[in-house]
Enzyme design. Sequence first.
Site, PDB file in Angstrom:
ATOM      1  N   PRO A  15      65.797  37.552  36.075  1.00 58.29           N
ATOM      2  CA  PRO A  15      66.165  38.975  36.041  1.00 58.29           C
ATOM      3  C   PRO A  15      65.166  39.831  36.830  1.00 58.29           C
ATOM      4  O   PRO A  15      65.558  40.762  37.536  1.00 58.29           O
ATOM      5  CB  PRO A  15      66.141  39.308  34.542  1.00 58.29           C
ATOM      6  N   TYR A  16      63.864  39.526  36.717  1.00 57.51           N
ATOM      7  CA  TYR A  16      62.860  40.270  37.487  1.00 57.51           C
ATOM      8  C   TYR A  16      63.192  40.229  38.977  1.00 57.51           C
ATOM      9  O   TYR A  16      63.214  41.256  39.660  1.00 57.51           O
ATOM     10  CB  TYR A  16      61.471  39.665  37.247  1.00 57.51           C
ATOM     11  N   ALA A  17      63.441  39.011  39.476  1.00 56.11           N
ATOM     12  CA  ALA A  17      63.688  38.846  40.912  1.00 56.11           C
ATOM     13  C   ALA A  17      64.947  39.601  41.345  1.00 56.11           C
ATOM     14  O   ALA A  17      64.996  40.171  42.443  1.00 56.11           O
ATOM     15  CB  ALA A  17      63.799  37.360  41.245  1.00 56.11           C
TER      16      ALA A  17
END
Length: 335
Positions: free
Chosen positions: A162-164
């Site tokens: 999700p961060y990426a």
Amino acid sequence: MHATAHADTPPQLLLRRAVVTGAAGFIGSHLCQALLSRGVSVIGVDRRDPDQHHVAAANLADIRNEPGFIFVTGDLRTCAIEPLLPESDVVFHLAGIPGVHPSWGADFDDYVASNISATQRLMHATTRLRIPRLVVASSSSVYGATDGRPSAETDHPRPASPYAVTKLAEEQLCLAHAARPGCATTVVALRFFTVYGPRQREDMFIQRVLTAATTGQSVRIYGDGKQRRDFTYIDDAVTATIAAASTHAHNAVINVGAGGGACLLDVVEHARDLTHRKINISTRNARSGDVPTTCADMSAARRLLGWTPSIDLRTGMASQLHWLASRRSALSSLG
Ligand code: NAD
Ligand code: UGA
């Protein structure tokens, strides 16, 4: 998804005044310091108030009273942004929620709000005031799991966490604003590869290994420790970031890495050699979204920024260790 450097170039920017978002963070505080040392006036903004938050206070300790520096506590999700920007030559946008693993959890909404929605607010203000250049901190994580060969900016991004996903959205959002007809702001998105050095975040691997080596605590390794990272020394990352403010390339994506890399077990070995201490390791299962390898193709950085990294991992780790030791002795002298 991919944006290329334009050939019809704007005039080179003369840097007199800069805004740095995420100024109280690891990379942001180093960037502010480097800009100030080059005679650039800096407005730093961050949602962490150094009077309330000890990491922010420590990161800003060397520059808070510099005459050319103004620090503003503000959350880009909600604060008034336009008053921060007038007469700036460049906005360096480093504010955001970093870290791969926590993005799977309850903080996901903050990743979206701080990395995407806040960036949308910042881009509205920056383009409306016709600030000539915005440099945004993107991430090597946008490439996802690769075949191990160096990742070029033209490679298809396959974010694996999700961060990426939020970092890819963030850089592309900035580029989409810059591509609007009549937009006077040009954008350079820098894909940083695992940056380390003094003041590195406490959650990051090198900081944890060096802390373990100096305290006798153990360090957890998630997976087999053979995952490779293109560890990039902070001063190199900052030099590239400043070069991005004035490159003729615009509306470009550029990797900022060391162009090599090491695995986690190599890092542990360097830490042992540097400290002459035993390091206790405990192993844990590999974590979702933790890719086996990151490795930067550095040709665009060389061509467009005229920059190549100069600090090797062992030298950089020695300097991080030195900082860690001086921080510990300063703390113990306080009692
Ligand atoms: P950091 O957490 O030390 O710094 C980020 C700063 O942004 C923090 O001080 C935080 O308070 C601030 N911030 C977060 N959300 C905010 C908001 N809504 N409004 C105002 N301030 C806000 O992280 P870092 O390691 O210095 O990373 C800086 C940037 O570089 C991040 O965007 C990160 O995604 C990116 N990046 C970092 C690395 C790395 O290896 N450190 C690698 C690739 C990309
Ligand atoms: C780092 C930053 O944390 C991200 O914010 C950034 O976007 C990313 O670099 C990037 O290059 O784009 P990461 O490469 O995961 O992410 O860096 P570390 O947090 O230092 O972790 C490196 C490796 O060590 C990972 O495989 C991680 O799982 C592992 N690790 C980390 C451990 O095994 N133990 C730990 O205690 C911490």
